[in-house]
Scaffold this motif. Sequence first.
Motif, PDB file in Angstrom:
ATOM      1  N   ALA A  19       0.850  -1.197   0.000  1.00  0.00           N
ATOM      2  CA  ALA A  19       0.000   0.000   0.000  1.00  0.00           C
ATOM      3  C   ALA A  19       0.883   1.243   0.000  1.00  0.00           C
ATOM      4  O   ALA A  19       2.065   1.198   0.337  1.00  0.00           O
ATOM      5  CB  ALA A  19      -0.920  -0.002   1.216  1.00  0.00           C
ATOM      6  N   SER A  20       0.312   2.378  -0.372  1.00  0.00           N
ATOM      7  CA  SER A  20       1.045   3.647  -0.424  1.00  0.00           C
ATOM      8  C   SER A  20       0.814   4.444   0.854  1.00  0.00           C
ATOM      9  O   SER A  20      -0.293   4.475   1.390  1.00  0.00           O
ATOM     10  CB  SER A  20       0.598   4.470  -1.641  1.00  0.00           C
ATOM     11  N   LYS A  21       1.853   5.111   1.304  1.00  0.00           N
ATOM     12  CA  LYS A  21       1.795   5.818   2.585  1.00  0.00           C
ATOM     13  C   LYS A  21       1.607   7.318   2.388  1.00  0.00           C
ATOM     14  O   LYS A  21       2.204   7.936   1.520  1.00  0.00           O
ATOM     15  CB  LYS A  21       3.081   5.580   3.372  1.00  0.00           C
ATOM     16  N   LEU A  22       0.733   7.891   3.214  1.00  0.00           N
ATOM     17  CA  LEU A  22       0.570   9.334   3.312  1.00  0.00           C
ATOM     18  C   LEU A  22       0.788   9.729   4.761  1.00  0.00           C
ATOM     19  O   LEU A  22       0.153   9.174   5.665  1.00  0.00           O
ATOM     20  CB  LEU A  22      -0.834   9.759   2.866  1.00  0.00           C
ATOM     21  N   ASP A  23       1.680  10.663   4.969  1.00  0.00           N
ATOM     22  CA  ASP A  23       2.042  11.091   6.317  1.00  0.00           C
ATOM     23  C   ASP A  23       1.394  12.454   6.575  1.00  0.00           C
ATOM     24  O   ASP A  23       1.907  13.484   6.141  1.00  0.00           O
ATOM     25  CB  ASP A  23       3.566  11.179   6.428  1.00  0.00           C
ATOM     26  N   PHE A  24       0.260  12.451   7.277  1.00  0.00           N
ATOM     27  CA  PHE A  24      -0.480  13.681   7.523  1.00  0.00           C
ATOM     28  C   PHE A  24      -0.044  14.354   8.817  1.00  0.00           C
ATOM     29  O   PHE A  24       0.116  13.696   9.852  1.00  0.00           O
ATOM     30  CB  PHE A  24      -1.984  13.393   7.613  1.00  0.00           C
ATOM     31  N   ASN A  25       0.117  15.665   8.748  1.00  0.00           N
ATOM     32  CA  ASN A  25       0.328  16.472   9.947  1.00  0.00           C
ATOM     33  C   ASN A  25      -1.026  16.960  10.435  1.00  0.00           C
ATOM     34  O   ASN A  25      -1.763  17.617   9.699  1.00  0.00           O
ATOM     35  CB  ASN A  25       1.228  17.672   9.632  1.00  0.00           C
ATOM     36  N   TRP A  26      -1.356  16.643  11.671  1.00  0.00           N
ATOM     37  CA  TRP A  26      -2.626  17.041  12.259  1.00  0.00           C
ATOM     38  C   TRP A  26      -2.510  18.462  12.796  1.00  0.00           C
ATOM     39  O   TRP A  26      -1.623  18.782  13.567  1.00  0.00           O
ATOM     40  CB  TRP A  26      -2.994  16.078  13.380  1.00  0.00           C
ATOM     41  N   LYS A  27      -3.399  19.316  12.342  1.00  0.00           N
ATOM     42  CA  LYS A  27      -3.407  20.702  12.795  1.00  0.00           C
ATOM     43  C   LYS A  27      -4.252  20.834  14.065  1.00  0.00           C
ATOM     44  O   LYS A  27      -5.272  20.157  14.209  1.00  0.00           O
ATOM     45  CB  LYS A  27      -3.971  21.619  11.710  1.00  0.00           C
ATOM     46  N   GLU A  28      -3.835  21.714  14.961  1.00  0.00           N
ATOM     47  CA  GLU A  28      -4.596  21.934  16.184  1.00  0.00           C
ATOM     48  C   GLU A  28      -6.009  22.396  15.820  1.00  0.00           C
ATOM     49  O   GLU A  28      -6.193  23.401  15.140  1.00  0.00           O
ATOM     50  CB  GLU A  28      -3.925  23.001  17.047  1.00  0.00           C
ATOM     51  N   PRO A  29      -7.053  21.657  16.255  1.00  0.00           N
ATOM     52  CA  PRO A  29      -8.411  22.022  15.846  1.00  0.00           C
ATOM     53  C   PRO A  29      -8.926  23.266  16.562  1.00  0.00           C
ATOM     54  O   PRO A  29      -8.446  23.623  17.642  1.00  0.00           O
ATOM     55  CB  PRO A  29      -9.232  20.786  16.243  1.00  0.00           C
ATOM     56  N   VAL A  30      -9.875  23.907  15.955  1.00  0.00           N
ATOM     57  CA  VAL A  30     -10.603  25.017  16.576  1.00  0.00           C
ATOM     58  C   VAL A  30     -11.869  24.435  17.186  1.00  0.00           C
ATOM     59  O   VAL A  30     -12.681  23.832  16.469  1.00  0.00           O
ATOM     60  CB  VAL A  30     -10.962  26.101  15.547  1.00  0.00           C
ATOM     61  N   VAL A  31     -12.018  24.560  18.482  1.00  0.00           N
ATOM     62  CA  VAL A  31     -13.176  23.982  19.167  1.00  0.00           C
ATOM     63  C   VAL A  31     -13.821  25.060  20.023  1.00  0.00           C
ATOM     64  O   VAL A  31     -13.234  25.540  20.989  1.00  0.00           O
ATOM     65  CB  VAL A  31     -12.775  22.775  20.043  1.00  0.00           C
ATOM     66  N   ARG A  32     -15.036  25.438  19.647  1.00  0.00           N
ATOM     67  CA  ARG A  32     -15.807  26.424  20.398  1.00  0.00           C
ATOM     68  C   ARG A  32     -17.229  25.900  20.591  1.00  0.00           C
ATOM     69  O   ARG A  32     -17.632  24.951  19.922  1.00  0.00           O
ATOM     70  CB  ARG A  32     -15.852  27.758  19.639  1.00  0.00           C
ATOM     71  N   PRO A  33     -17.999  26.494  21.466  1.00  0.00           N
ATOM     72  CA  PRO A  33     -19.373  26.022  21.663  1.00  0.00           C
ATOM     73  C   PRO A  33     -20.240  26.117  20.407  1.00  0.00           C
ATOM     74  O   PRO A  33     -21.219  25.381  20.272  1.00  0.00           O
ATOM     75  CB  PRO A  33     -19.902  26.941  22.770  1.00  0.00           C
ATOM     76  N   ASP A  34     -19.872  27.030  19.487  1.00  0.00           N
ATOM     77  CA  ASP A  34     -20.681  27.231  18.289  1.00  0.00           C
ATOM     78  C   ASP A  34     -19.961  26.872  16.994  1.00  0.00           C
ATOM     79  O   ASP A  34     -20.474  27.139  15.905  1.00  0.00           O
ATOM     80  CB  ASP A  34     -21.137  28.687  18.208  1.00  0.00           C
ATOM     81  N   TYR A  35     -18.776  26.224  17.100  1.00  0.00           N
ATOM     82  CA  TYR A  35     -18.019  25.969  15.875  1.00  0.00           C
ATOM     83  C   TYR A  35     -16.884  24.998  16.165  1.00  0.00           C
ATOM     84  O   TYR A  35     -16.253  25.037  17.229  1.00  0.00           O
ATOM     85  CB  TYR A  35     -17.441  27.282  15.347  1.00  0.00           C
ATOM     86  N   VAL A  36     -16.627  24.104  15.202  1.00  0.00           N
ATOM     87  CA  VAL A  36     -15.468  23.223  15.263  1.00  0.00           C
ATOM     88  C   VAL A  36     -14.856  23.135  13.875  1.00  0.00           C
ATOM     89  O   VAL A  36     -15.569  23.155  12.865  1.00  0.00           O
ATOM     90  CB  VAL A  36     -15.851  21.812  15.776  1.00  0.00           C
ATOM     91  N   ALA A  37     -13.531  23.097  13.810  1.00  0.00           N
ATOM     92  CA  ALA A  37     -12.831  22.933  12.535  1.00  0.00           C
ATOM     93  C   ALA A  37     -11.585  22.093  12.761  1.00  0.00           C
ATOM     94  O   ALA A  37     -10.847  22.312  13.729  1.00  0.00           O
ATOM     95  CB  ALA A  37     -12.452  24.282  11.944  1.00  0.00           C
ATOM     96  N   ALA A  38     -11.376  21.128  11.891  1.00  0.00           N
ATOM     97  CA  ALA A  38     -10.198  20.271  11.979  1.00  0.00           C
ATOM     98  C   ALA A  38      -9.635  20.062  10.584  1.00  0.00           C
ATOM     99  O   ALA A  38     -10.386  19.992   9.597  1.00  0.00           O
ATOM    100  CB  ALA A  38     -10.556  18.927  12.611  1.00  0.00           C
ATOM    101  N   SER A  39      -8.313  19.964  10.491  1.00  0.00           N
ATOM    102  CA  SER A  39      -7.688  19.727   9.192  1.00  0.00           C
ATOM    103  C   SER A  39      -6.390  18.968   9.371  1.00  0.00           C
ATOM    104  O   SER A  39      -5.778  18.979  10.445  1.00  0.00           O
ATOM    105  CB  SER A  39      -7.423  21.046   8.455  1.00  0.00           C
ATOM    106  N   MET A  40      -5.977  18.309   8.318  1.00  0.00           N
ATOM    107  CA  MET A  40      -4.701  17.598   8.294  1.00  0.00           C
ATOM    108  C   MET A  40      -4.066  17.810   6.926  1.00  0.00           C
ATOM    109  O   MET A  40      -4.769  17.949   5.920  1.00  0.00           O
ATOM    110  CB  MET A  40      -4.898  16.112   8.604  1.00  0.00           C
ATOM    111  N   GLU A  41      -2.732  17.835   6.903  1.00  0.00           N
ATOM    112  CA  GLU A  41      -2.018  18.157   5.669  1.00  0.00           C
ATOM    113  C   GLU A  41      -0.848  17.204   5.453  1.00  0.00           C
ATOM    114  O   GLU A  41      -0.181  16.803   6.402  1.00  0.00           O
ATOM    115  CB  GLU A  41      -1.491  19.588   5.721  1.00  0.00           C
ATOM    116  N   ALA A  42      -0.617  16.885   4.192  1.00  0.00           N
ATOM    117  CA  ALA A  42       0.549  16.099   3.792  1.00  0.00           C
ATOM    118  C   ALA A  42       1.169  16.806   2.592  1.00  0.00           C
ATOM    119  O   ALA A  42       0.606  16.780   1.498  1.00  0.00           O
ATOM    120  CB  ALA A  42       0.153  14.678   3.432  1.00  0.00           C
ATOM    121  N   PRO A  43       2.323  17.467   2.774  1.00  0.00           N
ATOM    122  CA  PRO A  43       2.898  18.237   1.673  1.00  0.00           C
ATOM    123  C   PRO A  43       3.362  17.394   0.497  1.00  0.00           C
ATOM    124  O   PRO A  43       3.367  17.863  -0.644  1.00  0.00           O
ATOM    125  CB  PRO A  43       4.069  18.974   2.326  1.00  0.00           C
TER     126      PRO A  43
END
Length: 292
Positions: free
Chosen positions: A126-150
């Motif tokens: 299988a092929s490997k992807l190495d993702f960097n996990w970004k610190e998520p934004v977590v609030r009572p009215d909003y959440v955002a999460a992302s990960m990146e592999a250059p």
Amino acid sequence: MHKSWTWAALLLALLIPSLASAANALGAAGLQAQHTALAPQLARNAFGGPLVLRSDEASRRIDGEVYAVLEHPFARVSSALSDPVQWCDILILHLNTKYCHTQAGPGATRLDVRVGKKVPQSLSSASKLDFNWKEPVVRPDYVAASMEAPDGPYDTSNYRLLAEAIPLDANHTFLHMAYATSYGGASEFAMQLYLGTIARDKVGFTRAPEGKGEDGYVGGMRGVVERNTMRYYLAIDAYLDSLEAPAGQQLEHRLKAWFDATEKYPRQLHEVQRDEYLRMKHDEVARQGRPQ
């Protein structure tokens, strides 16, 4: 020629969990504005539920995104999307995801993801992807999460996966999920070869301009993007739904729910039989708990 097809098929699998322009977070206010603007499409569409699917194909870049109303409380959605461990439980539902394991390091978390064929496969192939996990934004009215592999194999780069959400009421959440990636000349040649041969009959969900597409639907790279956008949206929804089941039954619940949901769109998403999928995924989930 067979080796070229295999390379191209694996390359398309690598283009699944990634993003660039469509993957920019809108923020709480932006999501609320989109929910209002998309109200007519969310209420009436070909999916039979509150879902809007978009895709775009540009020079050596593909983008896909989905907007959907989830029948899950925001607290549950926020907890899942802001946790990289739970993201691995989501990603493994997809046919092409062979393995996902989180690794915590000094000030950073990585997701070791392996992708490949839609059938049982050893991790070494299988092929490997190495993702960097970004610190998520977590609030009572909003959440955002992302990960990146250059960087990725087969001349691909700039992978990114984004999910953000806002609460609508006590039991409903508005989700935006987006992805895109860049690819070079070698990748473009392999993809065109694959799409022009064994994948020439595969389609997406958007109706094609008159006189184009298969069965009235877009094909090619837009078809690839749309099929996998839908698969990942269904993975998020199936995972969230499984959290209502007893702990010992959650895995079986989400595997069956994901497969059954994809079978609602057989023209686009059918690839394997249910028993084959369940056997394969039970094996893959068992090994993903072990660092490789």
